[in-house]
Design an enzyme around this catalytic site. Sequence first.
Site, mmCIF file in Angstrom:
data_model
loop_
_atom_site.group_PDB
_atom_site.id
_atom_site.type_symbol
_atom_site.label_atom_id
_atom_site.label_comp_id
_atom_site.label_asym_id
_atom_site.label_seq_id
_atom_site.Cartn_x
_atom_site.Cartn_y
_atom_site.Cartn_z
ATOM 1 C CD GLU A 54 55.179 39.772 118.544
ATOM 2 O OE1 GLU A 54 54.654 40.768 119.081
ATOM 3 O OE2 GLU A 54 56.107 39.123 119.078
ATOM 4 C CG ASN A 65 57.047 47.464 124.602
ATOM 5 O OD1 ASN A 65 56.342 46.470 124.549
ATOM 6 N ND2 ASN A 65 57.640 47.983 123.527
ATOM 7 C CG ASP A 67 61.228 49.458 127.295
ATOM 8 O OD1 ASP A 67 60.211 49.831 126.665
ATOM 9 O OD2 ASP A 67 62.150 48.810 126.773
ATOM 10 C CB SER A 69 60.531 50.923 123.582
ATOM 11 O OG SER A 69 60.120 49.649 124.058
ATOM 12 C CG ASP A 71 56.633 46.290 120.750
ATOM 13 O OD1 ASP A 71 57.826 46.635 120.706
ATOM 14 O OD2 ASP A 71 56.166 45.579 121.656
ATOM 15 C CG ASN A 78 61.317 47.543 121.061
ATOM 16 O OD1 ASN A 78 62.403 48.059 121.289
ATOM 17 N ND2 ASN A 78 60.290 47.674 121.867
#
Length: 148
Positions: A54, A65, A67, A69, A71, A78
């Site tokens: 990650e 991201n 969309d 959002s 992380d 998220n």
Amino acid sequence: MARALLVSLVSCLVAIQEARLISRCDLASVLHKEDLDGFEGYSLSDWLCLAFVESNFNLSKVNENADGSFDYGIFQINSHYWCNDYRSHSENICHEDCKELLSPNLLSTINCVKKIVSGAGGMKNWAAWRLHCAGRPLSYWMTGCYKG
Ligand SMILES: *[C@@H]1O[C@H](CO)[C@@H](O)[C@H](O)[C@H]1NC(C)=O
């Protein structure tokens, strides 16, 4: 004089960058202390593999991201579901400010990941864990690390 100042400024900035990384075995030790070894059936090796895929052990990693959002942190938690970053809609299931998930003491992060793996799907909530860690031999992640 000016050059000496610049050099020390640059090395200071480099030191700050480096401080955002945690070593594999230091991470194992913190996770063990906070009772993640075997939590919901996941070993410390699972957590180390997850942190590697990650964030490459980068405590301050933030990634946007598609969309909208974001992380956050070593486990790339998220903002749409788990924490509130006050810039995109969030369910905020962990009741955390996303910025707390960048803290080097990892306490908010550990509190949140315990919630995530306790829910449906467990570690499969992380697509990268599913792809790169699940069902593979992982014990080598603990090589050279003491749990204490
Ligand atoms: C860690 O992540 C931050 C934010 O994403 C990035 O700016 C930084 O360069 C990364 N550090 C390392 C050492 O990869």
